[in-house]
Design a protein around this motif. Sequence first.
Motif, short mmCIF file in Angstrom:
data_model
loop_
_atom_site.label_atom_id
_atom_site.label_comp_id
_atom_site.label_asym_id
_atom_site.label_seq_id
_atom_site.Cartn_x
_atom_site.Cartn_y
_atom_site.Cartn_z
N ARG A 239 0.83 -1.21 0.00
CA ARG A 239 0.00 0.00 0.00
C ARG A 239 0.86 1.26 0.00
NH1 ARG A 239 -3.19 -1.89 3.45
NH2 ARG A 239 -2.31 -1.06 5.38
N GLU A 240 1.96 1.24 0.75
CA GLU A 240 2.80 2.43 0.88
C GLU A 240 4.03 2.40 -0.04
OE1 GLU A 240 1.79 4.94 2.44
OE2 GLU A 240 0.13 4.04 3.58
N ASN A 241 4.13 1.35 -0.86
CA ASN A 241 5.23 1.24 -1.81
C ASN A 241 6.59 1.33 -1.12
OD1 ASN A 241 6.30 0.89 -4.40
ND2 ASN A 241 6.45 3.09 -4.76
N ILE A 242 6.77 0.52 -0.06
CA ILE A 242 8.02 0.51 0.71
C ILE A 242 8.95 -0.55 0.13
CG2 ILE A 242 9.07 0.18 2.98
CD1 ILE A 242 6.38 0.99 4.22
N ALA A 243 10.11 -0.14 -0.32
CA ALA A 243 11.12 -1.07 -0.84
C ALA A 243 12.06 -1.45 0.29
CB ALA A 243 11.89 -0.42 -1.99
N PHE A 244 12.15 -2.74 0.60
CA PHE A 244 13.00 -3.17 1.72
C PHE A 244 13.68 -4.51 1.45
CE2 PHE A 244 8.81 -4.86 2.42
CZ PHE A 244 8.93 -6.03 3.16
N ASP A 245 14.01 -4.76 0.18
CA ASP A 245 14.72 -5.99 -0.20
C ASP A 245 13.94 -7.25 0.20
OD1 ASP A 245 16.92 -4.59 -1.31
OD2 ASP A 245 17.80 -4.35 0.68
N LEU A 246 12.63 -7.21 0.02
CA LEU A 246 11.80 -8.35 0.37
C LEU A 246 12.10 -9.54 -0.54
CD1 LEU A 246 9.35 -9.64 1.88
CD2 LEU A 246 7.89 -8.62 0.11
N GLU A 247 12.29 -10.70 0.09
CA GLU A 247 12.45 -11.96 -0.63
C GLU A 247 11.47 -12.97 -0.04
OE1 GLU A 247 14.09 -12.74 -3.23
OE2 GLU A 247 15.60 -11.16 -3.46
N ARG A 248 10.57 -13.45 -0.87
CA ARG A 248 9.57 -14.43 -0.41
C ARG A 248 9.93 -15.81 -0.95
NH1 ARG A 248 3.72 -11.39 -0.60
NH2 ARG A 248 3.18 -13.27 0.57
N ARG A 249 11.12 -16.28 -0.57
CA ARG A 249 11.65 -17.56 -1.03
C ARG A 249 11.57 -18.65 0.03
NH1 ARG A 249 15.23 -16.95 -5.60
NH2 ARG A 249 15.48 -14.76 -6.19
N GLY A 250 10.99 -18.33 1.19
CA GLY A 250 10.91 -19.32 2.26
C GLY A 250 12.15 -19.31 3.15
N ILE A 251 12.10 -20.11 4.22
CA ILE A 251 13.23 -20.27 5.14
C ILE A 251 13.51 -21.75 5.29
CG2 ILE A 251 14.01 -20.01 7.54
CD1 ILE A 251 12.56 -17.37 7.67
N LEU A 252 14.80 -22.09 5.18
CA LEU A 252 15.27 -23.47 5.28
C LEU A 252 16.03 -23.67 6.59
CD1 LEU A 252 15.82 -26.26 3.93
CD2 LEU A 252 17.83 -25.20 2.86
N HIS A 253 15.50 -24.53 7.46
CA HIS A 253 16.20 -24.92 8.69
C HIS A 253 17.06 -26.13 8.40
CE1 HIS A 253 13.65 -22.86 11.99
NE2 HIS A 253 13.47 -22.22 10.85
N ILE A 254 18.32 -26.07 8.82
CA ILE A 254 19.21 -27.22 8.60
C ILE A 254 19.68 -27.78 9.94
CG2 ILE A 254 19.94 -26.50 6.30
CD1 ILE A 254 22.49 -25.37 7.54
N TYR A 255 19.82 -29.11 9.99
CA TYR A 255 20.22 -29.82 11.20
C TYR A 255 21.41 -30.71 10.86
CZ TYR A 255 15.74 -28.30 13.05
OH TYR A 255 14.68 -27.52 13.46
N GLN A 256 22.39 -30.76 11.79
CA GLN A 256 23.64 -31.46 11.52
C GLN A 256 23.62 -32.94 11.93
OE1 GLN A 256 25.75 -29.77 9.73
NE2 GLN A 256 24.39 -27.99 9.93
N ASN A 257 22.65 -33.33 12.76
CA ASN A 257 22.62 -34.73 13.22
C ASN A 257 21.20 -35.17 13.51
OD1 ASN A 257 21.97 -33.78 15.95
ND2 ASN A 257 24.14 -33.23 16.10
#
Length: 435
Positions: A124-142
């Motif tokens: 609505r306010e045309n705010i540019a803030f480097d938005l990326e809607r690619r999801g979040i990936l949690h990684i686990y080592q064991n």
Amino acid sequence: MPHIAIIGAGITGATTAYALLERGYQVTVLDRHRYAGMETSFANGGQLSASNAEVWNSAATILKGLRWMLRSDAPLLMNPKPSWHKYSWIGEFVGNIGRYRANTIETTRLAIEARQHLFSIAERENIAFDLERRGILHIYQNKAGFDAGLRVNTLLQQGGLDRRPVTPDEIRTIEPALQSTSYGGFFTPSDATGDIHKFTRGLADACVRRGATFIHEADVDAISRTGEGFRIGWNDTASQDAAAPTRHDLQVDGIVICAGVASRHFAAMLNERVNVYPVKGYSITVQLDAPQSREAAPTVSLLDEAAKIVTSRLGADRFRVAGTAEFNGFNRDIRADRIQPLVDWVRHHFPAVDTSKVTPWAGLRPMMPNMMPVARAGRIRGVFYNTGHGHLGWTLSAATAQIIAEAIDGWRDLSAPSMVPSQVDTTETTHAAFL
């Protein structure tokens, strides 16, 4: 319409101002810095992460903290120096372990709601803030870490979140730039990332366009009740005469405390206790100047559960890496031994990224012992709190702003001439979990 003062121009202050302006209130925002978003809203991890809604109140967190106490590079570090504030906070933290499940589910629901408000405002306010809607990936080592993630996933799903397990092969497909191997992970496609500082500054500008007044470099040191309203006093820190700064005051109908880690101080001025504790977090911003670095850096946001490190790609040429929790009072020092693990993490997982240009930062997260934000009316009629969001201020702020705006609507209606204010208690809100 009533005149509402908001103390604090970070992400919670800006979203609260916007929510009130949409309802027609006169709004004045006061902040001690020259610009909006200059403290914890300056350089956080960037994640808008319902998938990180798990509260920290668990026996596992206590055990990890005890094991890590002698490690300067530990994800969670506590200065053992005695402090009544710190140890009373820890006591309340332990006392809320029984609320772990319920609070995690409620935080997840609130985070999902908040994202929609924030995306709507930005459009609505045309705010540019480097938005990326690619999801979040949690990684686990064991396997142990992954199994713990499965248990958390059950709670997040009960809160309404679509977060699914992924195999090592799927992890490589989701983020090909990741050079290390993982046991497994979880992917939340609906999560996003963005630059909190750009958003806060853009939203503050939008509020000014809608009629708000922002008073910067205002060191608020007095709040008093005057009849049916309040008088706020402050010194102008931009004054040329440091020995005798210019004195100002403002008469308003109501106040919202959105002051982050300073909220406890302002609550005490109003004879109320809001037990916010400052938990320091660190970040680095890696400049991706070379084409090779831009290609080697991830575009999907990551959360390494073992290291407690999160990442965000902010535009083409910046890579934000953040993490750690340090219990050390109001200390804002940027420690080299806390920054180095973030740099080392980048080198390990993304060896082709050039880390010769890294900007370090430290900020104080405002955390409540139950890990839930304070979004409620105060004991004094006309005083409200929107603070204590901890590590999820960026994620939750747009929703708690709506909670406060609804509470102020109720207070305004109850304060109408046809009502009898002394007979009505406005300290309750519809979101009982945040009281």
